[in-house]
Design a protein around this motif. Structure first.
Motif, PDB file in Angstrom:
ATOM      1  N   GLY A 415      15.374   1.491  19.394  1.00  0.00           N
ATOM      2  CA  GLY A 415      13.786   1.175  19.367  1.00  0.00           C
ATOM      3  C   GLY A 415      12.877   1.901  19.141  1.00  0.00           C
ATOM      4  O   GLY A 415      12.052   1.541  18.886  1.00  0.00           O
ATOM      5  N   ALA A 416      12.535   2.616  20.160  1.00  0.00           N
ATOM      6  CA  ALA A 416      11.557   3.258  20.634  1.00  0.00           C
ATOM      7  C   ALA A 416      11.088   4.392  18.925  1.00  0.00           C
ATOM      8  O   ALA A 416       9.704   5.006  19.593  1.00  0.00           O
ATOM      9  CB  ALA A 416      11.779   4.297  21.528  1.00  0.00           C
ATOM     10  N   ASN A 418      10.462   4.419  15.352  1.00  0.00           N
ATOM     11  CA  ASN A 418      10.640   4.155  13.613  1.00  0.00           C
ATOM     12  C   ASN A 418      11.931   4.511  13.113  1.00  0.00           C
ATOM     13  O   ASN A 418      11.783   5.854  12.887  1.00  0.00           O
ATOM     14  CB  ASN A 418       8.659   4.307  13.395  1.00  0.00           C
ATOM     15  CG  ASN A 418       8.821   3.059  11.730  1.00  0.00           C
ATOM     16  OD1 ASN A 418      10.019   2.988  10.973  1.00  0.00           O
ATOM     17  ND2 ASN A 418       8.161   2.739  11.681  1.00  0.00           N
ATOM     18  N   ARG A 420      12.105   4.402   9.998  1.00  0.00           N
ATOM     19  CA  ARG A 420      12.165   4.947   8.904  1.00  0.00           C
ATOM     20  C   ARG A 420      11.430   6.240   8.683  1.00  0.00           C
ATOM     21  O   ARG A 420      10.860   6.401   7.347  1.00  0.00           O
ATOM     22  CB  ARG A 420      11.120   3.798   7.439  1.00  0.00           C
ATOM     23  CG  ARG A 420      12.112   2.091   8.017  1.00  0.00           C
ATOM     24  CD  ARG A 420      13.303   1.902   6.829  1.00  0.00           C
ATOM     25  NE  ARG A 420      14.017   0.967   6.874  1.00  0.00           N
ATOM     26  CZ  ARG A 420      14.839   0.971   6.771  1.00  0.00           C
ATOM     27  NH1 ARG A 420      15.295   1.122   5.971  1.00  0.00           N
ATOM     28  NH2 ARG A 420      15.328  -0.293   6.834  1.00  0.00           N
ATOM     29  N   HIS A 421      11.280   6.649   9.774  1.00  0.00           N
ATOM     30  CA  HIS A 421      10.552   7.623   9.719  1.00  0.00           C
ATOM     31  C   HIS A 421      11.345   8.694  10.488  1.00  0.00           C
ATOM     32  O   HIS A 421      11.834   8.418  11.335  1.00  0.00           O
ATOM     33  CB  HIS A 421       9.159   7.788  10.136  1.00  0.00           C
ATOM     34  CG  HIS A 421       8.200   6.843   9.553  1.00  0.00           C
ATOM     35  ND1 HIS A 421       7.356   6.749   8.292  1.00  0.00           N
ATOM     36  CD2 HIS A 421       7.727   5.781   9.405  1.00  0.00           C
ATOM     37  CE1 HIS A 421       6.797   6.668   7.928  1.00  0.00           C
ATOM     38  NE2 HIS A 421       7.399   5.437   8.350  1.00  0.00           N
TER      39      HIS A 421
ATOM     40  N   ARG B 166      10.202  -4.359  18.339  1.00  0.00           N
ATOM     41  CA  ARG B 166      10.422  -3.289  18.528  1.00  0.00           C
ATOM     42  C   ARG B 166       9.788  -2.457  19.237  1.00  0.00           C
ATOM     43  O   ARG B 166       8.760  -2.267  19.615  1.00  0.00           O
ATOM     44  CB  ARG B 166      11.215  -2.744  17.572  1.00  0.00           C
ATOM     45  CG  ARG B 166      11.795  -3.759  16.661  1.00  0.00           C
ATOM     46  CD  ARG B 166      12.659  -2.235  15.369  1.00  0.00           C
ATOM     47  NE  ARG B 166      13.650  -2.351  14.720  1.00  0.00           N
ATOM     48  CZ  ARG B 166      14.026  -2.144  13.368  1.00  0.00           C
ATOM     49  NH1 ARG B 166      12.738  -1.368  13.038  1.00  0.00           N
ATOM     50  NH2 ARG B 166      14.239  -3.339  12.350  1.00  0.00           N
ATOM     51  N   HIS B 168       8.516   0.646  18.990  1.00  0.00           N
ATOM     52  CA  HIS B 168       8.226   1.851  18.660  1.00  0.00           C
ATOM     53  C   HIS B 168       6.845   0.911  18.139  1.00  0.00           C
ATOM     54  O   HIS B 168       5.902   1.269  17.939  1.00  0.00           O
ATOM     55  CB  HIS B 168       8.488   2.247  17.434  1.00  0.00           C
ATOM     56  CG  HIS B 168       8.941   1.441  16.464  1.00  0.00           C
ATOM     57  ND1 HIS B 168       8.909   1.150  15.072  1.00  0.00           N
ATOM     58  CD2 HIS B 168      10.194   0.636  15.676  1.00  0.00           C
ATOM     59  CE1 HIS B 168       8.769   0.122  14.499  1.00  0.00           C
ATOM     60  NE2 HIS B 168      10.553  -0.034  14.941  1.00  0.00           N
ATOM     61  N   SER B 170       5.103  -1.683  20.004  1.00  0.00           N
ATOM     62  CA  SER B 170       5.109  -1.936  21.348  1.00  0.00           C
ATOM     63  C   SER B 170       4.344  -0.411  22.017  1.00  0.00           C
ATOM     64  O   SER B 170       3.386  -0.274  22.252  1.00  0.00           O
ATOM     65  CB  SER B 170       6.279  -2.068  22.819  1.00  0.00           C
ATOM     66  OG  SER B 170       6.689  -3.406  21.960  1.00  0.00           O
ATOM     67  N   THR B 181      -2.588   1.679  10.471  1.00  0.00           N
ATOM     68  CA  THR B 181      -1.384   2.320  10.603  1.00  0.00           C
ATOM     69  C   THR B 181      -0.174   2.108  11.186  1.00  0.00           C
ATOM     70  O   THR B 181       1.586   2.231  10.229  1.00  0.00           O
ATOM     71  CB  THR B 181      -1.880   3.354  11.974  1.00  0.00           C
ATOM     72  OG1 THR B 181      -3.007   3.792  11.135  1.00  0.00           O
ATOM     73  CG2 THR B 181      -0.974   4.378  11.968  1.00  0.00           C
ATOM     74  N   ARG B 185       2.361   2.021   8.438  1.00  0.00           N
ATOM     75  CA  ARG B 185       3.570   3.067   9.064  1.00  0.00           C
ATOM     76  C   ARG B 185       4.606   1.815   9.977  1.00  0.00           C
ATOM     77  O   ARG B 185       5.909   2.568   9.523  1.00  0.00           O
ATOM     78  CB  ARG B 185       3.060   3.660   9.442  1.00  0.00           C
ATOM     79  CG  ARG B 185       3.956   5.094   9.612  1.00  0.00           C
ATOM     80  CD  ARG B 185       3.325   6.462  10.814  1.00  0.00           C
ATOM     81  NE  ARG B 185       4.739   6.998  11.389  1.00  0.00           N
ATOM     82  CZ  ARG B 185       5.472   7.344  11.873  1.00  0.00           C
ATOM     83  NH1 ARG B 185       5.371   5.804  12.981  1.00  0.00           N
ATOM     84  NH2 ARG B 185       6.461   8.128  12.086  1.00  0.00           N
ATOM     85  N   GLU B 186       4.401   1.366  10.384  1.00  0.00           N
ATOM     86  CA  GLU B 186       5.523   0.496  11.873  1.00  0.00           C
ATOM     87  C   GLU B 186       6.111  -0.451  10.625  1.00  0.00           C
ATOM     88  O   GLU B 186       7.242  -0.771  11.433  1.00  0.00           O
ATOM     89  CB  GLU B 186       5.206   0.195  13.529  1.00  0.00           C
ATOM     90  CG  GLU B 186       4.328   2.128  13.998  1.00  0.00           C
ATOM     91  CD  GLU B 186       5.171   2.753  14.179  1.00  0.00           C
ATOM     92  OE1 GLU B 186       6.003   2.564  14.093  1.00  0.00           O
ATOM     93  OE2 GLU B 186       4.595   3.850  13.926  1.00  0.00           O
ATOM     94  N   PRO B 189       7.272  -0.549   6.040  1.00  0.00           N
ATOM     95  CA  PRO B 189       8.585   0.084   5.626  1.00  0.00           C
ATOM     96  C   PRO B 189       9.828  -0.270   6.080  1.00  0.00           C
ATOM     97  O   PRO B 189      11.207   0.088   5.992  1.00  0.00           O
ATOM     98  CB  PRO B 189       8.935   1.428   6.474  1.00  0.00           C
ATOM     99  CG  PRO B 189       7.097   1.835   6.894  1.00  0.00           C
ATOM    100  CD  PRO B 189       6.505   0.687   7.203  1.00  0.00           C
ATOM    101  N   ASN B 190      10.072  -1.454   7.534  1.00  0.00           N
ATOM    102  CA  ASN B 190      10.951  -1.612   8.388  1.00  0.00           C
ATOM    103  C   ASN B 190      10.868  -2.990   7.030  1.00  0.00           C
ATOM    104  O   ASN B 190      11.878  -3.823   7.964  1.00  0.00           O
ATOM    105  CB  ASN B 190      10.344  -1.854   9.340  1.00  0.00           C
ATOM    106  CG  ASN B 190      11.172  -0.254  10.863  1.00  0.00           C
ATOM    107  OD1 ASN B 190      12.423   0.443  10.174  1.00  0.00           O
ATOM    108  ND2 ASN B 190      10.084   0.375  10.305  1.00  0.00           N
TER     109      ASN B 190
END
Lengths: 583, 277
Positions: A415-416, A418, A420-421, B166, B168, B170, B181, B185-186, B189-190
């Motif tokens: 999870g750290a 993303n 999607r990138h 998740r 990312h 945090s 952003t 971005r985070e 897309p998810n």
């Protein structure tokens, strides 16, 4: 009792084999430990022992004989009976094995007689009271759930019990009790046990004999004493070299390269590309299992030779001057979760360039503490200070400079980043945010950061899902390093990794620490603590019970809790064996 | 999204059948006018003339060619539906994202507002405003889009919650990345997969709503050729010139069936792959 011959399990489409020609024998009352890292085929093999193949896989050959019944030739109805009377299975996650909506007593009644349910629970060390039987699985702890799962497995008195990593995710004290239970059940009732695990120390303490799996193949098998004391296969040896010890500050030696995927073809020994002792013939001819000693066999061409063993280095404790300037200080930290207080008056200091371990079991508040430090836990009071300045409780109030200099690595590498990138973009984002770097400058720094964690440049283009757990964790470390931090907070960063991968991450962190980075290492694993930390804080139920130099705390623990923790941690290396005989 | 991940959505037969149907209907809608044998509003034959004699589908209530009107009749409907769905999904997803991310009072405010909207049936809302302000195409698009907001916002908000947990995200909060952003971005897309599925559903819903409004006389106004309007004005002749009613019904049905097959199939693939993750 259990006799497995040439068991082969492959993907349904044909071709790739996950388990290849495995033969095992387990006698009544004996526990066979099966050790392998992720992807070695150990779980697939465990299921095949029940005559079961996961969706998308198929048992393509061999035989599984329990007493006189050939499991692989049974009809569906026959298999169902066999799984009741001959073989039982305990999965990794007991929460998934028990129906959360049905009371324990009713679940036990489904498989046996209701009257015997209480007695059955008592046989696994749980209260057989009416009150307990009325509970639902959600009202039990993880260890209790696992005991219920074991009770259900042994209720029909099977001849064989297959346990697939039943203690992963349990605290060490709970793990010890579950292991004792398994040992008593097998040794006491002439039941054969197959215990699957990635944890050599657990297997070494529990099993009578050990089988090491690599790429779906048995590479070594023998008594625990032989395999652990004098491993004959280079893979087993390398694996042992990567296991930390609570008794000495070991340098952990990672295994270079990575394990092959099912379907990757190779004419020779699968371990050849990672083996320090490989000769030309290893790449072309796969050796048979050959006896190294009576009852101890390994699949290695050079089995007769005395190969040099990678020496595990015992590192000297780091010299630290007491009172070296503290880069991060915590004093009187209290934290709440809702109405519940999880941290009580926690105070400690992290000296610059040191590694401080925060040790505790689940529920000790160690993750909450880490989140307080990074500014993600709002309900805290107490005094935090960083490099001489007061550190606000909330990350948003800290200002760019502090946000940059305190970096955090998460337990869950999945999870750290993303998903999607591409991972390079995630690192570049940090660079843009903190240094305003874009384009080529950013790309150069991304490359540099990946280099520092020993990942090739092309990984920048990859998505997290295309990386292994260890690689993802390295990328997460690379992103933190790209921020040029002063303090790195690592929250259980190795607990989801295989031992050989854990070794490489621990060694990476050690080298960073030697370069002057200050580490706060949160973990439950005392072996890893011994290996990397300079000093230790032991956390129990939100309170610090002991605090001091690693060697003194793990060598001569003062507090009962620390002592219990140490006693419950399975230790592979019984005593320093001077000049233990290499295979 | 790479081609490999797009490929997995094409695997179910349902999705492929739906896509073919949808593509055919889109071609029919946009190229149809080119093949129309007559002007859609030209009076060619006697009212309710039966099929035959140069009029393949017969004539309608005032003697216009049914085939030509069917070929012309989807064009307005489809572009209005696409616009309405696009507007509804973009704004609705934005509301859902913001509500989930900000939490607190803003979330309560936004979501209660959505609940109020949800309490009005979309068609009723449209009827009310059209009867007050008169039928115009931009108004119709806007009204249908507003009808989409609550559903889209709820779905998006629900999809954002697990992503917020998740690591990312945090991390992004801990290092103080700006909110835009983190949102763009985070988070966004998810949640794209459920939002895209929602777009498919909303598109078909728009077609249904606009066609119903036209049928009721509150949507696309005569004499413009339109499927909904055709069903309405020719309905009394169902017994004698049934094609004048059935042909536009078939068009709306095939179009929405195609779209729904696709969005339902894709959402099943998503559900399955997320169950595995």
């Amino acid at each position: 009792m259990l006799e497995v011959r040439d068991l082969t399990v492959g993907l349904s489409g044909g071709g790739a084999e996950i388990v290849r020609g495995v033969s095992l024998e387990v006698r009544a009352g004996e526990i066979m430990g099966v050790v392998g890292e992720s992807g070695s085929g150990k779980s697939t093999m465990a299921l095949a022992l029940l005559g079961y193949a996961r969706r998308g896989t198929r048992v393509t050959g061999g035989s599984v004989l329990i007493e006189d019944t050939e499991l692989l030739s049974l009809t569906v109805r026959g298999l169902r009976a066999a799984r009741r009377e001959l073989v039982a299975y305990v999965p990794q996650d007991p929460g998934a094995a028990l129906n959360p909506a049905i009371r324990i007593g009713n679940q036990l009644a489904e498989i046996g007689d209701r009257a015997g349910a209480g007695e059955l629970l008592e046989s696994v060390g749980l209260p057989g009271s009416r009150e307990f039987l009325r509970r639902r699985p959600g009202e039990l702890s993880g260890g209790q759930q696992q005991r219920v799962a074991i009770a259900m497995a042994v209720a029909a008195r099977p001849r064989l019990i297959v346990l697939d990593e039943p203690t992963t995710g349990l605290d060490v004290s709970t793990q010890r009790r579950v292991l004792e239970l398994v040992r008593d059940l097998c040794h006491g009732s002439a039941m054969a046990g197959v215990y699957i695990s990635h944890d050599l120390a657990v297997v070494g303490n529990l099993a009578d004999r050990v089988t090491v799996l690599y790429a779906g193949r048995i590479v070594e098998t023998g008594t625990v004493g032989a395999v652990i004391g004098a491993p004959a296969h280079p893979y087993s040896r390398a694996l042992l070299g990567s296991v930390p010890s609570t008794r000495e500050r070991r340098e952990l030696v990672p295994i270079p390269g990575r394990a092959p995927q099912p379907g990757e073809q190779s004419a020779g020994c699968r371990f050849t590309p990672r083996c320090a002792h490989a000769i030309a013939e290893c790449g072309t001819r796969e050796p048979a299992l050959t006896l190294a000693a009576p009852g101890h066999a390994a699949r290695c061409l050079r089995i007769g030779e005395r190969l040099g063993r990678t020496e595990t280095l015992v590192l000297p404790a780091k010299e630290t001057t007491e009172g070296a300037d503290a880069v991060l200080t915590v004093s009187g930290l209290n934290a709440h979760y809702g109405a519940r207080q999880v941290l009580f008056d926690v105070s400690f200091a992290l000296p610059r360039g040191n590694c401080l371990a925060v040790v505790g079991e689940s529920g000790s508040g160690k993750t909450t503490m880490a989140r307080c430090l990074i500014g993600l836990h709002d309900r805290q009071d107490g005094e935090l200070s960083f490099a001489g300045a007061r550190l606000p409780a909330s990350a948003g109030a800290r200002g760019r400079e502090m946000q940059r200099r305190i970096q955090y690595i998460f337990q869950n590498s999945h999870g750290a980043l993303n998903p999607r990138h591409p991972v390079g973009d995630s690192i570049a984002l940090a660079l843009r945010h903190f240094f305003g770097l874009r384009g080529k400058q950013a790309a150069d720094r991304v490359r540099g950061a990946l280099e520092r964690v020993e990942l090739p440049e092309r990984f920048a283009q990859r998505y997290p899902a295309e990386l292994s757990g260890g690689q993802r964790q390295r990328v997460a470390i690379a992103r933190a390093l790209a921020c040029d931090p002063t303090v790195l907070i690592c929250d259980e960063v190795t607990s989801a990794l295989d031992v050989s991968v854990q070794a490489s991450v621990v060694e990476l962190l050690r080298s960073l620490c030697e370069d002057g980075l200050s580490l706060l290492f949160v973990t439950h694993d005392l072996g890893v603590v011994r290996s990397i930390a300079d000093s230790v804080v032991v956390l129990n139920r939100g309170r610090i019970v002991e605090h001091g130099r690693t060697d003194s705390i793990l060598g001569t623990p003062e507090h009962d809790y620390t002592r219990a923790l140490l006693a419950d941690t399975p230790e592979l290396f019984t005593a320093p064996e001077p000049g233990s005989v290499p295979g | 999204m790479s081609f490999a991940t797009a490929g997995k959505y094409l695997r179910p037969a349902q999705v492929r059948v739906g896509l073919v149907l949808l593509a055919l209907m889109l071609l029919f809608t946009f190229l149809g006018p080119l093949f129309a044998p007559h002007q859609p509003n030209g009076i060619i034959g006697t009212p309710y003339a039966e099929p035959g004699g140069g009029l393949a589908f017969g004539a309608d209530t005032v003697g216009r060619d049914v085939l030509s009107r069917v070929l012309w009749g989807g064009y307005q409907l489809v572009w209005m539906s696409v616009l309405a769905a696009l507007l509804g999904v973009v704004v609705g997803a934005g509301i859902g994202l913001l509500a989930a991310f900000r939490g607190g009072i803003l979330e309560t405010l936004l979501m209660r507002l959505m609940d109020v909207l949800l309490a009005f049936p979309g068609v009723l809302l449209a009827l009310l405003f059209v009867s007050m302000l008169g039928p115009s195409k931009p108004l119709l698009v806007l009204l249908v889009a507003v009808g989409h907001l609550p559903g889209v916002a709820r779905v998006t908000r629900g999809a954002v919650f697990p992503v917020l947990e998740r690591e990312h995200v945090s991390w992004a909060r801990a290092v103080g990345l700006p909110a835009r952003t983190i949102l763009a971005r985070e988070l966004l897309p998810n949640v794209m997969s459920p939002v895209l599925v929602e777009f498919g559903v909303r598109l078909m819903w728009s077609v249904g709503t606009i066609a119903s409004l036209s049928y009721l006389g509150y949507g696309i106004q005569p004499p413009t050729a339109d499927w909904g309007e055709m069903i309405s004005s020719n309905r009394s002749a169902l017994g004698i010139q049934s094609l004048a009613v059935l042909a536009p019904i078939a068009c709306v049905a095939l179009f929405t069936i195609g779209g729904n097959l696709v969005s339902e199939g894709v959402s099943r693939v998503i559900a399955r792959s997320e169950g595995r993750a």
